[in-house]
Design an enzyme around this catalytic site. Structure first.
Site, PDB file in Angstrom:
ATOM      1  N   ASN A   9       0.880  -1.174   0.000  1.00  0.00           N
ATOM      2  CA  ASN A   9       0.000   0.000   0.000  1.00  0.00           C
ATOM      3  C   ASN A   9       0.918   1.224   0.000  1.00  0.00           C
ATOM      4  OD1 ASN A   9      -1.887   1.981   0.434  1.00  0.00           O
ATOM      5  ND2 ASN A   9      -2.802   1.023   2.251  1.00  0.00           N
ATOM      6  N   ARG A  91      -2.479  -2.174  -3.558  1.00  0.00           N
ATOM      7  CA  ARG A  91      -3.741  -1.480  -3.313  1.00  0.00           C
ATOM      8  C   ARG A  91      -3.757  -0.218  -4.175  1.00  0.00           C
ATOM      9  NH1 ARG A  91      -5.835   1.715   2.026  1.00  0.00           N
ATOM     10  NH2 ARG A  91      -7.893   2.139   1.174  1.00  0.00           N
ATOM     11  N   HIS A 180     -13.056   1.718   0.145  1.00  0.00           N
ATOM     12  CA  HIS A 180     -12.977   0.628   1.144  1.00  0.00           C
ATOM     13  C   HIS A 180     -13.587  -0.662   0.611  1.00  0.00           C
ATOM     14  CE1 HIS A 180     -13.156   3.823   4.598  1.00  0.00           C
ATOM     15  NE2 HIS A 180     -11.901   3.496   4.365  1.00  0.00           N
ATOM     16  N   ARG A 241     -12.336  14.056   8.260  1.00  0.00           N
ATOM     17  CA  ARG A 241     -13.204  14.440   7.134  1.00  0.00           C
ATOM     18  C   ARG A 241     -14.621  14.677   7.612  1.00  0.00           C
ATOM     19  NH1 ARG A 241     -11.816   9.391   3.625  1.00  0.00           N
ATOM     20  NH2 ARG A 241      -9.699   9.345   4.374  1.00  0.00           N
ATOM     21  N   GLU A 382      -7.852  -6.381   5.129  1.00  0.00           N
ATOM     22  CA  GLU A 382      -7.746  -5.971   3.730  1.00  0.00           C
ATOM     23  C   GLU A 382      -6.554  -6.628   3.039  1.00  0.00           C
ATOM     24  OE1 GLU A 382      -8.474  -1.916   5.400  1.00  0.00           O
ATOM     25  OE2 GLU A 382      -9.194  -1.527   3.369  1.00  0.00           O
TER      26      GLU A 382
END
Ligand code: ADP
Length: 397
Positions: A9, A91, A180, A241, A382
């Site tokens: 990632n 990813r 996601h 956020r 993940e």
């Protein structure tokens, strides 16, 4: 013989990696390199049951970062030729309307990831940098891109189209993509396993609540609605956020408050959410302050809960019949209080938590025996999902 996948990632100044054993799902090694390209970097390499290797050093670019990783694997193991690596998984945040599944990376795919950069200017270029450096470092291995958006490409037009002028939307690829996806896919599949029923018969609402947070309605293993949008800014309240705001707020902040577009971007992405409301973006601190009765933390928790309840309510309607609600990621897995406020007052809709089960740990059912809709905590993974998708592609080809 071990079979493993090296999962990467890559961010603009960071590199996270995990060597995943395909049989056990365990991490054979993992690490994180931060502040790449800055004057002081930090690199960590970890092996299960051994002290972490931590080094402060200047790491000028991603290729040098991978060089460091190779040296660690060489010195501390597992050795590359013994690790049974069958492929490298990357990813990638934005796959646009093009990638509905993982793909083998060739020059054409790399170009298409680059073409999608305007839709994810912070992420795709960084992901691509990681891909280029990794292809130069791990030569001879198949490299696979696994997209955050791919799982959501099954969302029907009624849910992914924004009601704006069609020509503009088409020209600039403006629509809901959702993110996601790897986590929502992993958790919804695991949920069907836990219920002991075929995936295509199970309807699940997945609440992925980490620093970034999103909800997805999954019908029979397919995403039909999700809370993030064209970008990961939409939907739930997150660490920094805002999640959903009236788009008119942006015009107001520009015209009346005099903020530039870049300042508003920064405000909504980096200085809002929990951080903006309470001064900390870390849910643990917010919960502690709320417990102590500090009004702005109490209120922030109410905002988080209200937004989650509204989303769950909408997804119950979209699914028509819901079998389970699954909480996952840092907050979803660990914050009993957040799960409680998210589902408070939904008993009339067939959702009843069991306080004792909710206070427990690990993968488990947390709803009461009589709850029509089961509620679970399902830890996400993940890296394992990426590794499995890489293996499926490699084995097929
Ligand atoms: P990311 O999106 O960066 O992967 P994580 O899934 O690790 O984020 O989630 C990070 C969030 O989880 C933080 O807000 C953190 O406070 C929260 N968190 C982690 N552990 C706990 C805990 N025991 N109780 C409450 N919140 C927790």
């Amino acid at each position: 013989m071990t079979r493993s996948v090296f999962v990467i990632n890559a961010g603009s100044s960071s590199l996270k990696y995990q060597l995943v054993d395909l049989d056990s799902g365990a991490a054979l090694a993992s690490g994180l390199i931060e502040r790449i390209g800055e004057t002081t970097g930090e690199a960590k390499h970890e092996l299960p049951g051994r002290p972490k290797v931590v080094e402060q050093r200047v790491i000028p670019d991603h290729e040098k970062a991978f060089g460091w990783v190779l040296r660690q694997l060489d010195q501390h193991g597992p050795a590359l030729d013994e690790a049974g690596i069958i492929g490298i998984g990357h990813r990638v945040v934005q796959g646009g309307a093009r990638f509905d599944r993982a793909v083998l990376i060739d020059d054409d795919v790399a170009q298409q990831i680059d073409d999608l950069a305007p839709l994810a200017p912070l992420h795709n270029p960084a992901n691509l940098q990681g891909i280029r450096s990794a292809r130069a470092t791990f030569m001879g291995y198949p490299h696979v891109a696994v997209f955050d958006t791919a799982f959501h490409l099954t969302i029907p037009p009624a849910a992914h189209r924004y009601a704006i002028e069609a020509r503009i939307a088409a020209e600039h690829r403006v629509r809901k993509y959702g993110f996601h996806g790897t986590s929502h896919q992993y958790v919804s599949r695991r949920m069907a396993e836990l219920l002991g029923r075929p995936l295509d018969e199970v309807n699940t609402i997945v609440l992925h609540l980490g620093n970034g947070a999103s909800a997805t309605a999954v019908r029979g293993g397919r995403s039909i609605e999700t809370s993030m949008g064209m970008t990961p800014l939409a939907g739930l309240v997150m660490g920094t956020r805002s999640g959903d705001v009236d788009p008119g707020v942006i015009f107001h902040l520009h015209r009346v408050a005099g903020l530039s577009v870049d300042e508003i971007d920064l405000l909504l992405n980096k200085r809002s959410g929990l951080l903006g409301m309470t001064g900390t973006g870390d849910m643990r601190d917010v919960l502690q302050s709320a417990e102590a009765g500090i009004p702005r933390a109490v209120e922030a928790l109410e905002v988080v809960g209200h937004r989650l309840r509204g989303t769950v309510g909408a997804y119950l309607a979209h699914l028509g019949r819901t079998d389970a609600i699954a909480f996952t990621a840092g907050i979803g897995e660990n914050a009993a209080k957040v799960r409680e406020v998210a589902l408070a007052g939904l008993e009339g809709l067939g959702i009843v938590l069991d306080p004792e089960r909710n206070a427990g740990r690990g993968e488990r059912r947390i709803s009461a025996d009589g709850s029509a809709i089961e509620v679970w905590v399902v830890p996400t993974n993940e890296e394992l999902e990426i590794a499995r998708q890489v293996a499926a592609l490699v084995d097929a080809g």
